[in-house]
Design an enzyme around this catalytic site. Structure first.
Site, PDB file in Angstrom:
ATOM      1  N   TYR A 297       3.367   2.435  -2.862  1.00  0.00           N
ATOM      2  CA  TYR A 297       3.239   3.849  -2.483  1.00  0.00           C
ATOM      3  C   TYR A 297       2.592   3.965  -1.108  1.00  0.00           C
ATOM      4  CZ  TYR A 297       2.733   8.844  -3.622  1.00  0.00           C
ATOM      5  OH  TYR A 297       2.834  10.212  -3.664  1.00  0.00           O
ATOM      6  N   TYR A 341       9.681  11.446   1.111  1.00  0.00           N
ATOM      7  CA  TYR A 341       8.474  11.601   0.304  1.00  0.00           C
ATOM      8  C   TYR A 341       8.854  12.355  -0.959  1.00  0.00           C
ATOM      9  CZ  TYR A 341       3.800  13.138  -1.113  1.00  0.00           C
ATOM     10  OH  TYR A 341       2.655  13.384  -1.819  1.00  0.00           O
TER      11      TYR A 341
END
Length: 388
Positions: A297, A341
């Protein structure tokens, strides 16, 4: 699952379908429509029909409820529906909850989804605009008067301490940004397709909150992503090679807050990630050397370095050098810095593609993928493996 012992979930469920909308800055349609498009695409990829679905999982932040998405997508009765808290930290936990439901017989086919207009609508990067009174709001309230109003500012506090502790400069963060954009440049689905960057580009980008520059921060995206989870047995009869859930975990550390855990003994690591790492390694029996692809991430570059260290790929303070050496195939879709995102859900899809052998940046013979979710918050992680 326990922080003290291995669990028995591994190998009982698999991701069999992935589907997404285009990734853009202005989708021109509602978040519900984005969710439904992604769900339908994932079901088509899995070779399943809406009528096959009896479970759904999403994020607490999602504006499209499970029953509304089910109705709009033509899905019928549901025996399982669930939401996971803590923003991007929920990503891998959606698959964990789906796998738990499938393994226990609570549901047979579970769809995990996430959809938002994060650029044209609500912009999470804008930080705190208004909060209803809550315990979480009280924790943030200690820091807001000091000017810590945005995710970038919250991460910058830990990043500054990390760099100071290990005698590093902000330029080392550029290795993460350059790697993500290199992969995104070859990915037609990525927003930054055809647009690689150099370390010099990173160093020349403007400050957001020192030591974070513009190219240390993930983008803002409109879009949707969905995943389909079913039993390992059923998965073998479907069109694509299954991505087995080898291990799945959630983790919160001692003294945990959302993004502002400044009262711990140190700020140079991510204890919540360490909880997840210990559980994944314990349950799977694997080690860092066994991982072919790392989908970490990357909302902000310094937390990628800390994740590598918490998972044991390298020692404390060695994350930047590890990335620079290109030892591990990292964020081969371009990550949230380069592709989109989507709170980490697009990263799970990339891990599946790697195991299928269909990634645009394919790692030859990839058999095991590590995926992580949002950091700085209670988080989650997955190890996915090829069948057989």
């Amino acid at each position: 699952m326990s922080v003290r012992s291995a669990d028995t979930l591994g190998g009982k469920a698999a991701i069999v379908g992935i589907g997404a909308t285009e990734f853009s800055k202005d989708s021109g349609r509602s978040e519900l429509r984005l969710a439904v498009e992604a769900v339908r695409a994932a079901l088509a990829d899995a070779g399943l029909a809406p009528a096959d679905v009896d479970g759904m999982v999403t994020f607490t932040m999602d504006t499209s409820p499970e029953i509304t998405v089910a109705q709009a997508a033509g899905i019928g009765e549901l025996s399982f529906f669930s939401r996971v808290h803590y923003g991007g930290g929920a990503a891998c936990a959606t698959v964990q909850q789906a796998a738990l439901a499938v393994a226990s017989g609570v549901a047979e086919v579970v769809v995990c989804y996430r959809a938002f207009n994060e650029r044209s609508g609500r912009r999470f990067g804008a930080g705190v605009q208004h909060r209803e009174p809550s315990a979480e709001g009280a924790a943030l309230g200690w820091n807001l008067p000091s000017g810590l109003l945005t995710p970038a500012s919250w991460v910058a506090m830990a990043a500054q301490r990390y760099l100071h502790a290990y005698g590093l400069t902000p330029d080392v963060l550029g290795h993460v940004a350059v790697t993500g954009r290199r992969h995104a440049a070859r990915n037609p689905a990525a927003y930054f397709y055809g647009k690689p960057i150099t370390l010099a580009d990173h160093a020349a980008s403007r400050w957001i909150v020192e030591p974070l520059r513009l190219l240390d921060c993930c983008q803002e995206t409109d879009g949707g992503q969905a995943l389909v989870v079913t039993s390992a047995e059923r998965a073998r009869d479907l069109p694509h090679p299954p991505a087995l859930v080898v291990a799945a975990a959630q983790g919160a550390g001692r003294g945990q807050e959302q993004m502002t855990s400044y009262y711990r003994d140190g700020l140079t690591g991510l204890p919540e990630t360490n909880v997840v790492a210990r559980q994944l390694w314990r349950t799977s029996g694997l080690r860092p050397a066994d991982i072919d692809v790392g989908i970490l991430y990357d909302h902000f570059t310094p937390f990628v370095l800390m994740q590598l260290e918490e998972f044991g790929f390298c020692g404390p303070g060695e994350g930047a050098a590890f990335v620079a050496e290109d030892v591990l195939a990292l964020n081969t879709h371009g990550g949230q810095l380069g592709e989109a995102y989507l709170h980490g859900m697009n990263g799970i899809a990339e891990a599946v593609r790697q195991l299928r052998g269909t990634s645009v940046n394919q790692v030859p013979g990839a058999a095991r993928s590590l995926v992580t979710a949002g950091t700085g918050v209670p988080t989650s992680g997955l190890i996915l493996g090829a069948d057989g």
